[in-house]
Each structure stands twice: as structure tokens, then as C-alpha cells.
Design a protein around this motif. Structure first.
Motif, PDB file in Angstrom:
ATOM      1  N   GLU A   1       0.818  -1.227   0.000  1.00 35.29           N
ATOM      2  CA  GLU A   1       0.000   0.000   0.000  1.00 35.29           C
ATOM      3  C   GLU A   1       0.841   1.263   0.000  1.00 35.29           C
ATOM      4  OE1 GLU A   1      -2.987  -0.013   3.047  1.00 35.29           O
ATOM      5  OE2 GLU A   1      -3.992  -1.789   2.211  1.00 35.29           O
ATOM      6  N   ASP A   2       2.030   1.177   0.608  1.00 33.96           N
ATOM      7  CA  ASP A   2       2.889   2.371   0.643  1.00 33.96           C
ATOM      8  C   ASP A   2       3.703   2.526  -0.657  1.00 33.96           C
ATOM      9  OD1 ASP A   2       4.749   0.358   0.789  1.00 33.96           O
ATOM     10  OD2 ASP A   2       5.594   0.955   2.731  1.00 33.96           O
ATOM     11  N   GLY A   3       3.421   1.651  -1.622  1.00 30.22           N
ATOM     12  CA  GLY A   3       4.106   1.773  -2.916  1.00 30.22           C
ATOM     13  C   GLY A   3       5.425   1.022  -2.986  1.00 30.22           C
ATOM     14  N   SER A   4       5.806   0.359  -1.876  1.00 28.11           N
ATOM     15  CA  SER A   4       7.088  -0.371  -1.894  1.00 28.11           C
ATOM     16  C   SER A   4       6.908  -1.750  -2.538  1.00 28.11           C
ATOM     17  CB  SER A   4       7.632  -0.512  -0.472  1.00 28.11           C
ATOM     18  OG  SER A   4       6.750  -1.286   0.315  1.00 28.11           O
ATOM     19  N   GLU A   5       8.034  -2.471  -2.704  1.00 25.05           N
ATOM     20  CA  GLU A   5       8.019  -3.787  -3.342  1.00 25.05           C
ATOM     21  C   GLU A   5       7.094  -4.761  -2.603  1.00 25.05           C
ATOM     22  OE1 GLU A   5      10.910  -2.340  -2.198  1.00 25.05           O
ATOM     23  OE2 GLU A   5      12.373  -2.250  -3.835  1.00 25.05           O
ATOM     24  N   PRO A   6       6.623  -5.805  -3.308  1.00 27.28           N
ATOM     25  CA  PRO A   6       5.714  -6.785  -2.698  1.00 27.28           C
ATOM     26  C   PRO A   6       6.268  -7.452  -1.439  1.00 27.28           C
ATOM     27  CG  PRO A   6       5.748  -7.053  -5.079  1.00 27.28           C
ATOM     28  CD  PRO A   6       6.798  -6.035  -4.760  1.00 27.28           C
ATOM     29  N   ASN A   7       7.586  -7.641  -1.367  1.00 23.89           N
ATOM     30  CA  ASN A   7       8.205  -8.083  -0.114  1.00 23.89           C
ATOM     31  C   ASN A   7       9.639  -7.566  -0.075  1.00 23.89           C
ATOM     32  OD1 ASN A   7       9.995  -9.892  -1.399  1.00 23.89           O
ATOM     33  ND2 ASN A   7       8.609 -11.638  -1.174  1.00 23.89           N
ATOM     34  N   ASN A   8      10.362  -7.928   0.983  1.00 23.40           N
ATOM     35  CA  ASN A   8      11.700  -7.336   1.193  1.00 23.40           C
ATOM     36  C   ASN A   8      12.842  -8.234   0.733  1.00 23.40           C
ATOM     37  OD1 ASN A   8      11.668  -9.361   3.109  1.00 23.40           O
ATOM     38  ND2 ASN A   8      12.123  -8.049   4.866  1.00 23.40           N
ATOM     39  N   TRP A   9      12.557  -9.189  -0.173  1.00 14.78           N
ATOM     40  CA  TRP A   9      13.608 -10.115  -0.588  1.00 14.78           C
ATOM     41  C   TRP A   9      14.695  -9.394  -1.376  1.00 14.78           C
ATOM     42  CZ3 TRP A   9      10.613 -14.970  -2.813  1.00 14.78           C
ATOM     43  CH2 TRP A   9       9.831 -15.513  -1.789  1.00 14.78           C
ATOM     44  N   GLU A  10      15.924  -9.927  -1.203  1.00 12.03           N
ATOM     45  CA  GLU A  10      17.078  -9.354  -1.892  1.00 12.03           C
ATOM     46  C   GLU A  10      17.497 -10.259  -3.048  1.00 12.03           C
ATOM     47  OE1 GLU A  10      21.274  -7.429  -0.460  1.00 12.03           O
ATOM     48  OE2 GLU A  10      20.851  -9.433   0.300  1.00 12.03           O
ATOM     49  N   SER A  11      17.885  -9.662  -4.157  1.00 11.96           N
ATOM     50  CA  SER A  11      18.434 -10.431  -5.271  1.00 11.96           C
ATOM     51  C   SER A  11      19.804 -10.984  -4.888  1.00 11.96           C
ATOM     52  CB  SER A  11      18.563  -9.519  -6.493  1.00 11.96           C
ATOM     53  OG  SER A  11      19.653  -9.899  -7.293  1.00 11.96           O
ATOM     54  N   ALA A  12      20.151 -12.153  -5.443  1.00  8.23           N
ATOM     55  CA  ALA A  12      21.479 -12.741  -5.197  1.00  8.23           C
ATOM     56  C   ALA A  12      22.588 -11.829  -5.711  1.00  8.23           C
ATOM     57  CB  ALA A  12      21.573 -14.100  -5.876  1.00  8.23           C
ATOM     58  N   PHE A  13      22.237 -10.925  -6.630  1.00 12.52           N
ATOM     59  CA  PHE A  13      23.230  -9.993  -7.182  1.00 12.52           C
ATOM     60  C   PHE A  13      23.082  -8.598  -6.569  1.00 12.52           C
ATOM     61  CE2 PHE A  13      23.164 -12.711 -11.315  1.00 12.52           C
ATOM     62  CZ  PHE A  13      23.961 -13.656 -10.700  1.00 12.52           C
ATOM     63  N   SER A  14      22.513  -8.538  -5.369  1.00 14.51           N
ATOM     64  CA  SER A  14      22.299  -7.337  -4.547  1.00 14.51           C
ATOM     65  C   SER A  14      21.146  -6.472  -5.036  1.00 14.51           C
ATOM     66  CB  SER A  14      23.583  -6.521  -4.353  1.00 14.51           C
ATOM     67  OG  SER A  14      24.041  -5.977  -5.543  1.00 14.51           O
ATOM     68  N   GLY A  15      20.601  -5.673  -4.095  1.00 11.77           N
ATOM     69  CA  GLY A  15      19.416  -4.858  -4.394  1.00 11.77           C
ATOM     70  C   GLY A  15      18.137  -5.675  -4.262  1.00 11.77           C
ATOM     71  N   SER A  16      17.004  -5.046  -4.549  1.00 13.48           N
ATOM     72  CA  SER A  16      15.702  -5.694  -4.423  1.00 13.48           C
ATOM     73  C   SER A  16      15.546  -6.826  -5.442  1.00 13.48           C
ATOM     74  CB  SER A  16      14.589  -4.675  -4.666  1.00 13.48           C
ATOM     75  OG  SER A  16      13.336  -5.327  -4.772  1.00 13.48           O
ATOM     76  N   ALA A  17      14.774  -7.853  -5.058  1.00 14.12           N
ATOM     77  CA  ALA A  17      14.483  -8.966  -5.972  1.00 14.12           C
ATOM     78  C   ALA A  17      13.238  -8.691  -6.818  1.00 14.12           C
ATOM     79  CB  ALA A  17      14.306 -10.256  -5.167  1.00 14.12           C
ATOM     80  N   TRP A  18      12.775  -7.438  -6.811  1.00 14.46           N
ATOM     81  CA  TRP A  18      11.561  -7.088  -7.569  1.00 14.46           C
ATOM     82  C   TRP A  18      11.852  -5.951  -8.543  1.00 14.46           C
ATOM     83  CZ3 TRP A  18       7.260 -10.030  -7.087  1.00 14.46           C
ATOM     84  CH2 TRP A  18       7.164 -10.849  -5.948  1.00 14.46           C
ATOM     85  N   LYS A  19      11.224  -6.015  -9.714  1.00 13.66           N
ATOM     86  CA  LYS A  19      11.323  -4.907 -10.671  1.00 13.66           C
ATOM     87  C   LYS A  19       9.921  -4.461 -11.058  1.00 13.66           C
ATOM     88  CE  LYS A  19      13.677  -3.216 -14.777  1.00 13.66           C
ATOM     89  NZ  LYS A  19      12.555  -2.622 -15.483  1.00 13.66           N
ATOM     90  N   TYR A  20       9.711  -3.138 -10.989  1.00 16.36           N
ATOM     91  CA  TYR A  20       8.399  -2.558 -11.281  1.00 16.36           C
ATOM     92  C   TYR A  20       8.225  -2.374 -12.783  1.00 16.36           C
ATOM     93  CZ  TYR A  20       4.553   0.832 -11.332  1.00 16.36           C
ATOM     94  OH  TYR A  20       3.374   1.474 -11.576  1.00 16.36           O
ATOM     95  N   GLU A  21       7.028  -2.717 -13.271  1.00 16.13           N
ATOM     96  CA  GLU A  21       6.690  -2.522 -14.686  1.00 16.13           C
ATOM     97  C   GLU A  21       5.481  -1.583 -14.765  1.00 16.13           C
ATOM     98  OE1 GLU A  21       7.515  -4.830 -17.869  1.00 16.13           O
ATOM     99  OE2 GLU A  21       9.424  -4.481 -16.858  1.00 16.13           O
ATOM    100  N   GLU A  22       5.706  -0.421 -15.317  1.00 17.20           N
ATOM    101  CA  GLU A  22       4.655   0.594 -15.360  1.00 17.20           C
ATOM    102  C   GLU A  22       3.444   0.146 -16.183  1.00 17.20           C
ATOM    103  OE1 GLU A  22       4.588   5.300 -16.384  1.00 17.20           O
ATOM    104  OE2 GLU A  22       6.483   4.462 -15.633  1.00 17.20           O
ATOM    105  N   ALA A  23       3.695  -0.600 -17.263  1.00 17.51           N
ATOM    106  CA  ALA A  23       2.611  -0.983 -18.186  1.00 17.51           C
ATOM    107  C   ALA A  23       1.452  -1.674 -17.471  1.00 17.51           C
ATOM    108  CB  ALA A  23       3.156  -1.896 -19.279  1.00 17.51           C
ATOM    109  N   THR A  24       1.754  -2.525 -16.481  1.00 16.19           N
ATOM    110  CA  THR A  24       0.671  -3.233 -15.782  1.00 16.19           C
ATOM    111  C   THR A  24       0.608  -2.872 -14.292  1.00 16.19           C
ATOM    112  OG1 THR A  24       2.148  -5.115 -15.409  1.00 16.19           O
ATOM    113  CG2 THR A  24       0.740  -5.216 -17.363  1.00 16.19           C
TER     114      THR A  24
END
Length: 560
Positions: free
Chosen positions: A133-156
């Protein structure tokens, strides 16, 4: 325990980009591998494992696959691949391919469709979620290559999950149609004649329902989340289904790369009666020199930890299941630099580490160049590195204020490019790897360490590996014998025995560069031991003494 060809085999891993370049473009290719098959055959390798050669944009060196049924242009054509397979089989060797189905490339046709709209038939091939609801990623998981494990897609207005690079969206294994597509693709390759698969991070394919937040890591924005996707709730079901629908009816082997697996879980995965996979790659022993901050947090390896760990795995999979044996691969630094002495005792320590592994119960895996005693590399500039994990970590650590020198220390020890420098074939231009400019710089020590020199020197690591492989082929005790650790409290010697049908092997390895001695257990006293192999000149047959003096990194194997 049943006898199987893959238990009796030695596997040689080829990282094609760095193996041998046939056309001078600086990148290893399929024809380059075909050119070197006689070398691999002379070594004695039974099975060749090819890291990914599929069509890929190459964001993660081919582990981001755009088309599972096509060959990457820079590696050659499908005809080149078919010729390679035929030539491998002509020499009595086998071929296993890399299977990367936790994720695809974001340029795969499935993902191109999936991202178009929420009601696209391919939407559910991947893992899409709305933000919080606050606009953040669906969860707090980290990618194995650092940073968030989620990428936002504006189209959907949704995020997709990528446990690795942003260009590697995770496939949704909850979708039975997606699973059928994967099994069909596997059968397609098996029908072409391959002999099995090495399965990339295959224990990540089942995620916990709801994808909950992970336990926060101290001082970090993101949590690893591993407890929710490693060895997940449906993983055994999926692997059994894969075995039944894709592997059944083929005389093929499977090895699953499985970070975060324990011996107890591995026994389930590899128990033949459960019909999941033949063996797993576990990571516990190659994490023993990592501190609490992870792989880049360096700490020296304690021999007692290594003994305890390898013994735990040997005993856990002794009756049910099967071990893989490795210390090197395309993701791990060179073992002689990491666990041996790559300067003064490079040859001795490389041979000792090989003895330690090859005499254990399980299937040994050799990574290209390991049989030459190739070492880690130290490039001066971060610009000379290519590995995405290394580059992302460097950027992140610099932003945190860590000095260039301190980061480079970690890269010199643990960076993945240590394993990926081109194979050193001779002392000529670019180590004989290419006539062009190599995609990754060659290790400057190629003038001393190279295949031409090693093949011509009967005392080289190459000939030692050849002998180790031949011993496995001719001594059933090495393949099927039981394992027991000896001298558990000895701080410098790793010794164990193998037992089969009243026969024993005594394996003694001095792990360090100082002389030491090994007290022979009383049940060997006065018995005659045939020396099977040693990395120093020793008498071939002798009565075992009460104590064996060991020179720096000395290894010896006696048949009693």
C-alpha cells in the motif's frame, strides 16, 4: 545401493566462453571444444558438463536464456553442437547440459507476452505481484546480485520477481502449463542424444505461498528471503514430476545445484527410491571460509571445520543417496589459491586437494584448468572484471564507503572471474586461447602454467589427475566403499579410510606447508600397504610404520 555409470564417472565442467576459441573473436565456442576433445579423452574424463550455450542476451554469462532450443550465436550453430555431441560419443564420453529453469531471460518470448497485460495467457508463467500500500516492493527479498528482488513494470502497475539479475525473471512453477513446457523442452534435448542435466539453483523453484517478508539482515535494507524459496513446500513434488515426465525412459544423469541444502534434505532428493535427482551440489564446504557477512567477508578455513563437514556429508549419504565431490566450478575461485599454496607449493597442494576429493565416495567434478593447477588472478582495475555479481558488489560497497583496496582484497580471493579467465593452453599469444582479444584477460602466469607444458611433464598435475581418474576406473572400493574419518583431532592432517569387502584404503593428506607426521591407527600396524598414489616420490610397497612423516602438502593413498 545399485551400481550406476554416473557413480563410476568423473565429470569435467566446460565453461565454453573461456575454454577455447576457434575463430579468433575472443570468445570460446563449440568448435573450440571439439578441437580439444582428444585432450579431455586423454585426461580420462567420462562426462563433459557444458555450462549454458543457449541463445541468450548474456546478462549473466548465458544463465539468462532467451531460447532454450537455440544456440548462442557467438558459440556457433546447432550443427556445430550436433558435431560436438557426435565427437564426444565417438570417444566413449558423455555430455550433460545445463538446465536453467528457475528463471529465463526477460527477452524470452514467454516474458515478452507475460509483461503485456494482466490477462495475457503467459502472464502466469512468471511471478507478478502488486506493490504494498505504501508503494514499496511486494516483499523485502534481496536479489542474489544485490538490491531488491523485484522490478516494477509501469505498463501493468505490478512487479515481477527476479532472485538473480533484473533480466532473469523467475518462472512460476505453480503453473502446470509452464511445467509441461519445461518437461517438453528437456525431452527435446534428451531425444537429441544428451546424457543428462546439471540443474541450476533447482531447489529455488518452489516458493512459499504468499511470498512473506524475510527476516531483516542487520544494517541492510533487504532480507535474503531464502527461507521462503530454498527447498520450498512443493520442491519434492516438482522434482519427482520432472523425473517421471521428462527423465523416465532415458539412461541419463541429473545433478541439482542446491544452495541451502542440508544432508538430511539431500538424502531425500537423491534417494533412488524417491526418483527425484541423482545427486546434488551442496555449498556448505565452500562457505566455510566466509564470515558472518557472507562470501565477501573473508576468514581462513579451519581444517577441523572441513573435516567435520565433508565427513558429515559422506556419512549422511552413505547408504541412501549420492554425493557430488567438488571444490571448483565457474562460480568458485580456484581451489589451489583458496585452500592450497599457489606459489611455493602450487603443484603439491593442487595434487593434495585432488587426492582428498577423488578418493571420497561420490562423483568427482573437475572444473576446466583445475587439472593444470590454474590459479586465481589479480587484475589492477575493477574495469577489467566482467562478472555481474562482482561489479554489483563493488558498486554497493563503494557507496557504503568501503575503500577500493579492501573490496579488491575480497575480489582477489572470492570473485567468480577467478574461475573464468581463459584456459591456458600454451605459452604463446593469449595462452593459445584465441588469436583475437580475449573477452576476459588471460592470467599472466600462463607462460609457466599451461596445458602444453603439463602434458609434456610426467610429474605435472595433469598426469596426476589422469592417474586419479584411472584409479577410480579400476578400483571399485574408491567408488562404492564405505568412509570413516581418522585422526579427527589432528590439526594438520586430513586422513580417512575406505572399506569394501574386507579391503581397505588409507588416505593421508597433509593440509599445510609445514612438515608433520601421522600416527597410523593400530589396526594397520605391521600390515603391508601398496602405495596407490602419492604427490611425492615414495616407495611403492612397504610395511606400514607406526608413524608416517609427511612433507608439505604431501598426500598418499595405501591399499591394505
Amino acid at each position: 545401493m545399485t551400481k550406476q555409470w554416473w557413480k563410476e564417472s568423473v565429470v569435467y565442467q566446460i565453461y565454453p566462453r573461456s575454454f577455447n576459441d576457434s575463430n579468433g573473436d575472443g570468445i570460446g565456442d563449440l568448435k573450440g571444444i571439439t578441437e580439444k576433445l582428444d585432450y579431455l579423452n586423454e585426461l580420462g574424463a567420462d562426462v563433459l558438463w557444458l555450462s549454458p550455450v543457449y541463445d541468450s542476451p548474456n546478462d549473466d554469462n548465458g544463465y539468462d536464456i532467451r531460447n532454450y532450443k537455440a544456440i548462442m550465436d557467438e558459440f556457433g550453430t546447432m550443427e556445430d553442437w550436433e558435431e560436438l555431441l557426435a565427437e564426444i560419443h565417438n570417444r566413449g564420453m558423455r555430455l550433460i547440459m545445463d538446465l536453467v529453469v528457475n528463471h529465463s531471460s526477460d527477452e524470452h518470448a514467454w516474458f515478452a507476452e507475460s509483461r503485456k497485460s494482466k490477462d495475457n495467457p503467459y502472464r502466469d508463467y512468471y511471478i507478478w505481484r502488486p506493490g504494498k500500500e505504501d508503494g514499496s516492493e511486494p516483499n523485502n527479498w534481496e536479489s542474489a546480485f544485490s538490491g531488491s528482488a523485484w522490478k516494477y513494470e509501469e505498463a501493468t502497475d505490478e512487479y515481477y520477481l527476479h532472485l538473480f539479475s533484473k533480466k532473469q525473471p523467475d518462472l512460476n512453477w505453480e503453473n502446470p502449463t509452464l511445467r509441461e513446457e519445461v518437461y517438453e523442452m528437456m525431452r527435446w534435448w534428451l531425444d537429441k542424444g544428451i546424457d543428462g542435466f546439471r540443474m541450476d539453483v533447482v531447489n529455488f523453484i518452489s516458493k512459499v505461498e504468499g511470498l512473506p517478508d524475510g527476516k531483516p539482515q542487520e544494517g541492510k535494507k533487504y532480507a535474503s528471503g531464502g527461507e521462503y524459496f530454498m527447498n520450498g513446500p512443493r520442491i519434492h513434488e516438482f522434482l519427482h514430476e520432472m523425473n517421471q515426465k521428462a527423465m523416465k525412459g532415458y539412461d541419463a544423469m541429473t545433478v541439482g545445484e542446491m544452495p541451502g541444502v542440508t544432508p538430511e534434505i539431500a538424502r531425500k532428493y537423491t534417494d533412488e527410491e524417491r526418483e527425484e535427482v541423482n545427486m546434488v551440489f551442496q555449498f556448505e564446504h565452500v562457505d566455510l571460509d566466509s564470515g558472518p557477512g557472507g562470501k565477501w567477508d573473508l576468514r581462513p578455513l579451519k581444517l577441523s571445520d572441513l573435516k567435520e563437514n565433508l565427513t558429515k556429508w559422506q556419512k549422511a549419504l552413505e547408504e541412501k543417496g549420492w554425493n557430488s565431490l567438488y571444490m571448483n566450478n565457474h562460480d568458485q575461485p580456484r581451489m589451489v589459491s583458496r585452500f592450497g599454496n599457489d606459489k611455493e607449493y602450487r603443484v603439491e597442494s593442487a595434487k593434495m586437494l585432488a587426492t582428498l576429493l577423488h578418493m571420497m565416495k561420490g562423483t568427482p567434478f573437475i572444473f576446466q584448468g583445475e587439472e593444470l593447477g590454474m590459479t586465481n588472478v589479480q587484475f589492477d582495475s575493477i574495469e577489467e572484471y566482467e562478472d555481474i555479481e562482482t561489479l554489483n558488489m563493488y558498486k554497493e560497497k563503494r557507496e557504503e564507503g568501503v575503500s577500493h583496496q579492501d573490496i579488491m582484497k575480497s575480489i582477489y580471493v572470492k570473485g567468480r572471474d577467478n574461475a573464468r579467465t581463459p584456459v591456458q593452453w600454451n605459452d604463446g599469444l593469449n595462452a593459445g586461447f584465441t588469436t583475437g582479444t580475449p573477452w576476459l584477460k588471460v592470467n599472466p602466469n600462463y607462460t609457466e602454467i599451461n596445458a602444453e607444458q603439463a602434458v609434456n611433464d610426467p610429474d605435472s598435475t595433469f598426469h596426476y589427475y589422469k592417474k586419479l581418474i584411472n584409479l577410480r576406473h579400476t578400483n571399485e572400493i574408491i567408488v562404492y566403499g564405505g568412509y570413516d574419518l581418522l585422526a579427527e583431532k589432528d590439526d594438520s592432517v586430513f586422513a580417512y579410510e575406505r572399506t569394501l569387502d574386507g579391503e581397505k584404503l588409507l588416505v593421508v593428506c597433509n593440509f599445510y606447508g609445514e612438515e608433520t607426521s601421522f600416527e597410523v591407527p593400530s589396526h594397520y600396524a605391521g600390515k603391508e600397504g601398496t602405495l596407490l598414489i602419492s604427490n611425492y616420490d615414495n616407495e611403492a610397497v612397504r610395511e606400514l610404520p607406526e608413524s608416517i612423516g609427511l612433507r608439505p602438502f604431501e598426500a598418499a593413498v595405501y591399499k591394505v
